[in-house]
Design an enzyme around this catalytic site. Sequence first.
Site, PDB file in Angstrom:
ATOM      1  N   ASP A  33       0.826  -1.205   0.000  1.00 37.36           N
ATOM      2  CA  ASP A  33       0.000   0.000   0.000  1.00 37.36           C
ATOM      3  C   ASP A  33       0.865   1.261   0.000  1.00 37.36           C
ATOM      4  OD1 ASP A  33      -2.344   1.397  -0.032  1.00 37.36           O
ATOM      5  OD2 ASP A  33      -2.791   1.131   2.103  1.00 37.36           O
ATOM      6  N   ASN A  35       1.271   3.416  -2.948  1.00 37.92           N
ATOM      7  CA  ASN A  35       1.792   3.853  -4.260  1.00 37.92           C
ATOM      8  C   ASN A  35       1.282   5.249  -4.628  1.00 37.92           C
ATOM      9  OD1 ASN A  35       2.837   1.314  -4.467  1.00 37.92           O
ATOM     10  ND2 ASN A  35       1.443   0.597  -6.067  1.00 37.92           N
ATOM     11  N   TRP A  38       2.848   8.030  -2.570  1.00 35.04           N
ATOM     12  CA  TRP A  38       4.258   8.161  -2.972  1.00 35.04           C
ATOM     13  C   TRP A  38       4.366   9.057  -4.204  1.00 35.04           C
ATOM     14  CZ3 TRP A  38       7.346   6.963  -7.196  1.00 35.04           C
ATOM     15  CH2 TRP A  38       8.727   6.828  -6.957  1.00 35.04           C
ATOM     16  N   HIS A  50       2.391   3.449  -9.120  1.00 37.22           N
ATOM     17  CA  HIS A  50       2.185   2.017  -9.395  1.00 37.22           C
ATOM     18  C   HIS A  50       3.377   1.445 -10.165  1.00 37.22           C
ATOM     19  CE1 HIS A  50      -1.666   2.318  -7.633  1.00 37.22           C
ATOM     20  NE2 HIS A  50      -2.239   2.986  -8.612  1.00 37.22           N
ATOM     21  N   SER A  78      -7.626  -5.269  -5.424  1.00 41.96           N
ATOM     22  CA  SER A  78      -8.761  -5.808  -4.674  1.00 41.96           C
ATOM     23  C   SER A  78     -10.055  -5.666  -5.474  1.00 41.96           C
ATOM     24  CB  SER A  78      -8.904  -5.078  -3.331  1.00 41.96           C
ATOM     25  OG  SER A  78      -9.487  -3.800  -3.525  1.00 41.96           O
ATOM     26  N   TRP A  82     -11.871  -1.524  -8.107  1.00 43.37           N
ATOM     27  CA  TRP A  82     -12.564  -1.110  -9.343  1.00 43.37           C
ATOM     28  C   TRP A  82     -13.224   0.247  -9.174  1.00 43.37           C
ATOM     29  CZ3 TRP A  82     -11.130  -3.456 -13.489  1.00 43.37           C
ATOM     30  CH2 TRP A  82     -10.781  -4.808 -13.457  1.00 43.37           C
ATOM     31  N   LEU A 147       9.780 -20.861  -4.958  1.00 43.08           N
ATOM     32  CA  LEU A 147       8.836 -19.976  -4.266  1.00 43.08           C
ATOM     33  C   LEU A 147       7.425 -20.077  -4.872  1.00 43.08           C
ATOM     34  CD1 LEU A 147       8.334 -17.446  -2.343  1.00 43.08           C
ATOM     35  CD2 LEU A 147       8.814 -16.058  -4.379  1.00 43.08           C
ATOM     36  N   ARG A 204       1.969  -4.879   6.141  1.00 48.73           N
ATOM     37  CA  ARG A 204       1.259  -3.814   5.412  1.00 48.73           C
ATOM     38  C   ARG A 204       2.101  -2.556   5.450  1.00 48.73           C
ATOM     39  NH1 ARG A 204      -5.030  -2.429   4.487  1.00 48.73           N
ATOM     40  NH2 ARG A 204      -4.661  -0.676   3.095  1.00 48.73           N
ATOM     41  N   LEU A 211      -7.128  -4.783   7.298  1.00 45.22           N
ATOM     42  CA  LEU A 211      -6.922  -5.925   6.409  1.00 45.22           C
ATOM     43  C   LEU A 211      -7.418  -5.671   4.990  1.00 45.22           C
ATOM     44  CD1 LEU A 211      -7.796  -9.000   8.662  1.00 45.22           C
ATOM     45  CD2 LEU A 211      -5.615  -8.534   7.556  1.00 45.22           C
ATOM     46  N   GLU A 223       1.105 -13.213  12.304  1.00 38.50           N
ATOM     47  CA  GLU A 223       1.740 -12.107  13.030  1.00 38.50           C
ATOM     48  C   GLU A 223       1.661 -10.885  12.126  1.00 38.50           C
ATOM     49  OE1 GLU A 223       3.155 -12.095  16.087  1.00 38.50           O
ATOM     50  OE2 GLU A 223       2.544 -14.169  16.381  1.00 38.50           O
TER      51      GLU A 223
HETATM   52  C1  IPE Z   1      -5.485  -2.637  -0.350  1.00 40.35           C
HETATM   53  O1  IPE Z   1      -5.136  -1.317  -0.463  1.00 40.35           O
HETATM   54  C2  IPE Z   1      -5.487  -3.287  -1.703  1.00 40.35           C
HETATM   55  C3  IPE Z   1      -4.180  -3.480  -2.308  1.00 40.35           C
HETATM   56  C4  IPE Z   1      -3.039  -3.196  -1.778  1.00 40.35           C
HETATM   57  C5  IPE Z   1      -4.214  -4.073  -3.620  1.00 40.35           C
HETATM   58  P1  IPE Z   1      -6.226  -0.159  -0.609  1.00 40.35           P
HETATM   59  O2  IPE Z   1      -5.490   1.098  -0.696  1.00 40.35           O
HETATM   60  O3  IPE Z   1      -7.161  -0.497  -1.715  1.00 40.35           O
HETATM   61  O4  IPE Z   1      -7.025  -0.296   0.761  1.00 40.35           O
HETATM   62  P2  IPE Z   1      -7.894   0.772   1.550  1.00 40.35           P
HETATM   63  O5  IPE Z   1      -8.903   1.292   0.591  1.00 40.35           O
HETATM   64  O6  IPE Z   1      -6.958   1.841   2.007  1.00 40.35           O
HETATM   65  O7  IPE Z   1      -8.483   0.005   2.693  1.00 40.35           O
HETATM   66  C1  IPE Z   2      -1.492   0.331  -3.351  1.00 42.23           C
HETATM   67  O1  IPE Z   2      -1.292   1.698  -3.379  1.00 42.23           O
HETATM   68  C2  IPE Z   2      -1.707  -0.264  -4.706  1.00 42.23           C
HETATM   69  C3  IPE Z   2      -3.081  -0.695  -4.963  1.00 42.23           C
HETATM   70  C4  IPE Z   2      -4.108  -0.549  -4.175  1.00 42.23           C
HETATM   71  C5  IPE Z   2      -3.308  -1.334  -6.221  1.00 42.23           C
HETATM   72  P1  IPE Z   2      -2.502   2.722  -3.407  1.00 42.23           P
HETATM   73  O2  IPE Z   2      -2.847   3.022  -4.813  1.00 42.23           O
HETATM   74  O3  IPE Z   2      -3.630   2.229  -2.568  1.00 42.23           O
HETATM   75  O4  IPE Z   2      -1.818   3.975  -2.738  1.00 42.23           O
HETATM   76  P2  IPE Z   2      -2.436   4.958  -1.665  1.00 42.23           P
HETATM   77  O5  IPE Z   2      -2.919   4.111  -0.528  1.00 42.23           O
HETATM   78  O6  IPE Z   2      -3.544   5.694  -2.331  1.00 42.23           O
HETATM   79  O7  IPE Z   2      -1.303   5.839  -1.285  1.00 42.23           O
HETATM   80 MG    MG Z   3      -4.062   2.428  -0.593  1.00 45.12          MG
END
Ligand code: IPE
Ligand code: IPE
Ligand code: MG
Length: 257
Positions: A33, A35, A38, A50, A78, A82, A147, A204, A211, A223
């Site tokens: 999480d 991207n 960043w 990404h 996830s 979408w 792996l 995470r 989660l 853990e």
């Molecule tokens: C969880 O991250 C999904 C992935 C890392 C692919 P999200 O950024 O979508 O989760 P929320 O919305 O902050 O809970």
């Molecule tokens: C995780 O980074 C990647 C995916 C959910 C696909 P995010 O795109 O959720 O980045 P933030 O949480 O908005 O910074």
């Molecule tokens: Mg996110």
Amino acid sequence: MALFGKDEAKKELGLLTPEDIRRLPRHVGIIMDGNGRWAVRRGMPRSFGHKAGVEALRAIIRRSSDLGIEALTIYAFSTENWSRSVEEVSALMGLLLEYFTKELDELHREHVCIRIIGDISGMPKGLERQQAALYAAMDRTRENTGLKLNIALNYGSQQEIVRAAQNLARRAAAGELAPEQITREMFAGELYTAGLPDVDFLIRTSGELRLSNFLLYQCAYAEFYKTDILWPDFDRNAYDEALLTYTKRERRFGGVK
Ligand code: IPE
Ligand code: IPE
Ligand code: MG
């Protein structure tokens, strides 16, 4: 540069001692999480994050493989993702396709076994090429003994659990199975992660403490580890540090020390 180093490089301990390496988790889950944040911090579009995220992933897969970790499950997309803009979703999917087509040979050579977990049949139109590339990656590496890399794509844990219940209910309704015969093992066998050990260690990034519908069943005794590092900055050193923390945890599974 090749994705995986030579055998000597594999022996590189980094922050870990040989004793730590013996205590590593069998199954690591990662919620990659941060991207978007960043990229935004750099005044760039989210897709830039990404792209950097895929680069970070490459290093973590390599390290997992080199350390002899049995299974790595990464959350790539996830069922709820979408709801993002069409531009962001297509940029992400495009990057995944590129990753698979570019790295497949190398992953295969390293005996990585790729499994896509999630509903890839449920992808909207226009992504047929991506879908075909993913199926090809799975087929090609199916028998590999290195792996076990599980990529959670269009994945939602609640959906996965409902799907498992439906499969078992179908068998019960057909008279193949009495409801009281259903065991935890049988249930786990209907999940996308069938045959894998439960998650031992869940990481995470980006400081969030939730989660987000990831491996709810499989994380029963995992853990947890959270770091404020945003995913594109999560490098081998940060991963080693996380793993080192795991080796020091005391797992009880409901018992007493
Ligand atoms: C969880 O991250 C999904 C992935 C890392 C692919 P999200 O950024 O979508 O989760 P929320 O919305 O902050 O809970
Ligand atoms: C995780 O980074 C990647 C995916 C959910 C696909 P995010 O795109 O959720 O980045 P933030 O949480 O908005 O910074
Ligand atoms: Mg996110």
